[in-house]
Motif scaffolding. Structure first.
Motif, PDB file in Angstrom:
ATOM      1  N   PHE A 145       0.719  -1.164   0.053  1.00 10.46           N
ATOM      2  CA  PHE A 145       0.139  -0.066   0.130  1.00 10.46           C
ATOM      3  C   PHE A 145       0.808   1.147  -0.133  1.00 10.46           C
ATOM      4  O   PHE A 145       0.533   2.342  -0.517  1.00 10.46           O
ATOM      5  CB  PHE A 145      -0.837  -0.032   1.406  1.00 10.46           C
ATOM      6  N   VAL A 146       2.055   1.044   0.557  1.00 14.03           N
ATOM      7  CA  VAL A 146       2.815   2.539   0.376  1.00 14.03           C
ATOM      8  C   VAL A 146       3.579   2.554  -0.977  1.00 14.03           C
ATOM      9  O   VAL A 146       3.570   3.625  -1.389  1.00 14.03           O
ATOM     10  CB  VAL A 146       4.185   2.076   1.342  1.00 14.03           C
ATOM     11  N   THR A 147       4.010   1.553  -1.660  1.00 12.87           N
ATOM     12  CA  THR A 147       4.453   1.380  -2.842  1.00 12.87           C
ATOM     13  C   THR A 147       3.166   2.024  -3.947  1.00 12.87           C
ATOM     14  O   THR A 147       3.491   2.911  -4.825  1.00 12.87           O
ATOM     15  CB  THR A 147       4.684   0.144  -3.418  1.00 12.87           C
ATOM     16  N   GLY A 148       2.021   1.496  -3.650  1.00 14.09           N
ATOM     17  CA  GLY A 148       0.969   2.027  -4.542  1.00 14.09           C
ATOM     18  C   GLY A 148       0.570   3.604  -4.221  1.00 14.09           C
ATOM     19  O   GLY A 148       0.301   4.431  -5.292  1.00 14.09           O
ATOM     20  N   GLU A 252      -6.415  -2.559  -5.686  1.00 15.42           N
ATOM     21  CA  GLU A 252      -7.588  -2.105  -6.262  1.00 15.42           C
ATOM     22  C   GLU A 252      -8.324  -0.823  -5.612  1.00 15.42           C
ATOM     23  O   GLU A 252      -8.802   0.007  -6.244  1.00 15.42           O
ATOM     24  CB  GLU A 252      -8.840  -3.319  -6.498  1.00 15.42           C
ATOM     25  N   GLY A 253      -8.237  -0.927  -4.026  1.00 12.97           N
ATOM     26  CA  GLY A 253      -8.744   0.255  -3.375  1.00 12.97           C
ATOM     27  C   GLY A 253      -7.798   1.583  -3.696  1.00 12.97           C
ATOM     28  O   GLY A 253      -8.451   2.480  -3.532  1.00 12.97           O
ATOM     29  N   ILE A 254      -6.639   1.323  -3.803  1.00 15.80           N
ATOM     30  CA  ILE A 254      -5.730   2.630  -4.171  1.00 15.80           C
ATOM     31  C   ILE A 254      -6.177   3.359  -5.463  1.00 15.80           C
ATOM     32  O   ILE A 254      -6.193   4.412  -5.405  1.00 15.80           O
ATOM     33  CB  ILE A 254      -4.412   2.268  -4.029  1.00 15.80           C
ATOM     34  N   PHE A 255      -6.185   2.529  -6.380  1.00  8.19           N
ATOM     35  CA  PHE A 255      -6.484   2.963  -7.889  1.00  8.19           C
ATOM     36  C   PHE A 255      -7.897   2.963  -8.211  1.00  8.19           C
ATOM     37  O   PHE A 255      -8.097   3.218  -9.418  1.00  8.19           O
ATOM     38  CB  PHE A 255      -5.637   2.267  -8.602  1.00  8.19           C
ATOM     39  N   ASN A 256      -8.888   2.726  -7.370  1.00  9.16           N
ATOM     40  CA  ASN A 256     -10.220   2.742  -7.556  1.00  9.16           C
ATOM     41  C   ASN A 256     -10.498   1.649  -8.718  1.00  9.16           C
ATOM     42  O   ASN A 256     -11.358   2.372  -9.675  1.00  9.16           O
ATOM     43  CB  ASN A 256     -10.693   4.147  -7.952  1.00  9.16           C
ATOM     44  N   ILE A 257      -9.976   0.543  -8.704  1.00  8.93           N
ATOM     45  CA  ILE A 257     -10.465  -0.338  -9.652  1.00  8.93           C
ATOM     46  C   ILE A 257     -11.644  -1.210  -9.107  1.00  8.93           C
ATOM     47  O   ILE A 257     -11.657  -1.733  -8.154  1.00  8.93           O
ATOM     48  CB  ILE A 257      -9.202  -1.318 -10.059  1.00  8.93           C
ATOM     49  N   ARG A 258     -12.594  -1.493  -9.861  1.00  7.25           N
ATOM     50  CA  ARG A 258     -13.982  -2.138  -9.633  1.00  7.25           C
ATOM     51  C   ARG A 258     -13.577  -3.540 -10.208  1.00  7.25           C
ATOM     52  O   ARG A 258     -14.191  -4.037 -11.079  1.00  7.25           O
ATOM     53  CB  ARG A 258     -15.123  -1.477 -10.382  1.00  7.25           C
TER      54      ARG A 258
END
Length: 308
Positions: A145-148, A252-258
């Motif tokens: 999550f840090v990398t993202g 998917e949560g970081i980049f809002n991927i459905r």
């Protein structure tokens, strides 16, 4: 080979039944009222609770519930949510996105990881070797999550190279950076695993024999050394596809991927046991089939392995 594949397919049946039963029992045996909060602030009417209990077989023992669910699975029915939506429809809209994301991550970790491992495995104890070892150690110690978050801010917000959030179409190009984030940890492991395997096989007898016969270095590395060294790497990559699909919740949560990650998260929050069970069941199938594919690839990579 045909008999071996058939035997392995038959062996997958009890494994599938055992794993899915454990998953089903763990999810549906959780304490608590599954209908709490379904009717707003007021408690649900007894008639509604009775109807839903009968529909989802909640009065039956867990073993009976499971076999009824298994019979539905054999008919291609993954069940319904409490709101009446088909779980198969939800997965059909979310799974293609997650599969594309996992494939992009797998390609990135395979290309970069194997390339870095070959570079350092053949020319160890140099600048490139130290650089790869430090880079992989950095990626291993850094949470995903840090990398993202860092890449999203730098490449999306500050420099404007990418969109901070992936669009609803989730094209292959948009998934490159999220795929790198998702596969960054595995990429580091692939590089180190390839390096270690190459360094061990460089001292093997068959490599010394190939060099003594006067074969070209490219043939020694490509045909003899690299093929045999790829067996543990292929094993890791094959089993990692299922892990990438199941572990994409944060990315998917970081980049809002459905994708499937958000679907699982929402199902856990709303206590939709049918959705969670259906998604995990499909992941089990992916794991089992990828393990079978890896075993078949062993014979392709190593001529010493034969399945009679």
């Amino acid at each position: 080979m045909g008999r071996y594949v058939l035997r392995r397919l038959l062996q997958l049946i009890p494994v599938f039944i055992g794993t899915t039963f454990i998953i089903y029992a763990l999810i549906w045996a959780l304490p608590g009222d599954p209908f709490a909060g379904r009717c707003g602030e007021r408690p649900c009417p007894p008639a509604y609770i009775a109807e839903m209990t009968e529909q989802y077989n909640l009065d039956d023992p867990v073993i009976v519930q499971y076999f009824k669910y298994l019979w539905q699975l054999l008919q291609g029915n993954f069940g319904e949510t409490y709101s009446g939506q088909m779980v198969s429809d939800l997965m059909a809209s979310a799974y293609p996105v997650t599969i594309r994301l996992a494939v992009v991550a797998l390609i990135i970790e395979a290309v970069i990881g194997i390339g870095a491992g070959i570079l350092t495995g053949l020319r160890n104890k140099g600048f490139a070797d130290n650089l790869v070892l430090m880079s992989t150690l950095f990626l291993i110690s850094l949470p995903v999550f840090v990398t993202g978050f860092v890449l999203q801010v730098w490449l999306g917000t500050e420099w404007g190279i990418i969109r901070p959030s992936v669009s609803s179409q989730a094209t292959w190009g948009e998934l490159i950076v999220p795929g790198f984030v998702l596969g960054s940890l595995s990429m580091a492991y692939v590089a180190r695993l390839t390096r270690t395997s190459l360094m061990e096989n460089k001292r093997a007898d068959y490599v010394r024999t190939a060099v003594a016969k006067g074969l070209e270095p490219r043939r020694v590395v490509g045909v003899h050394l690299l093929r045999n060294s790829m067996i543990p790497v292929i094993t890791f990559l094959g089993t990692d596809l299922g892990a990438l699909m199941g572990g994409a919740i944060v990315t998917e949560g970081i980049f809002n991927i459905r994708g499937i990650g958000g679907l699982v998260y929402d199902a856990i929050i709303t206590k939709e046991g049918t959705t969670v069970t259906g998604i995990v069941t499909l992941l089990v199938l992916v794991y089992l089939l990828m393990n079978l594919l890896v075993d078949v690839l062993y014979a392709v990579l190593d001529p010493r392995i034969r399945y009679d």
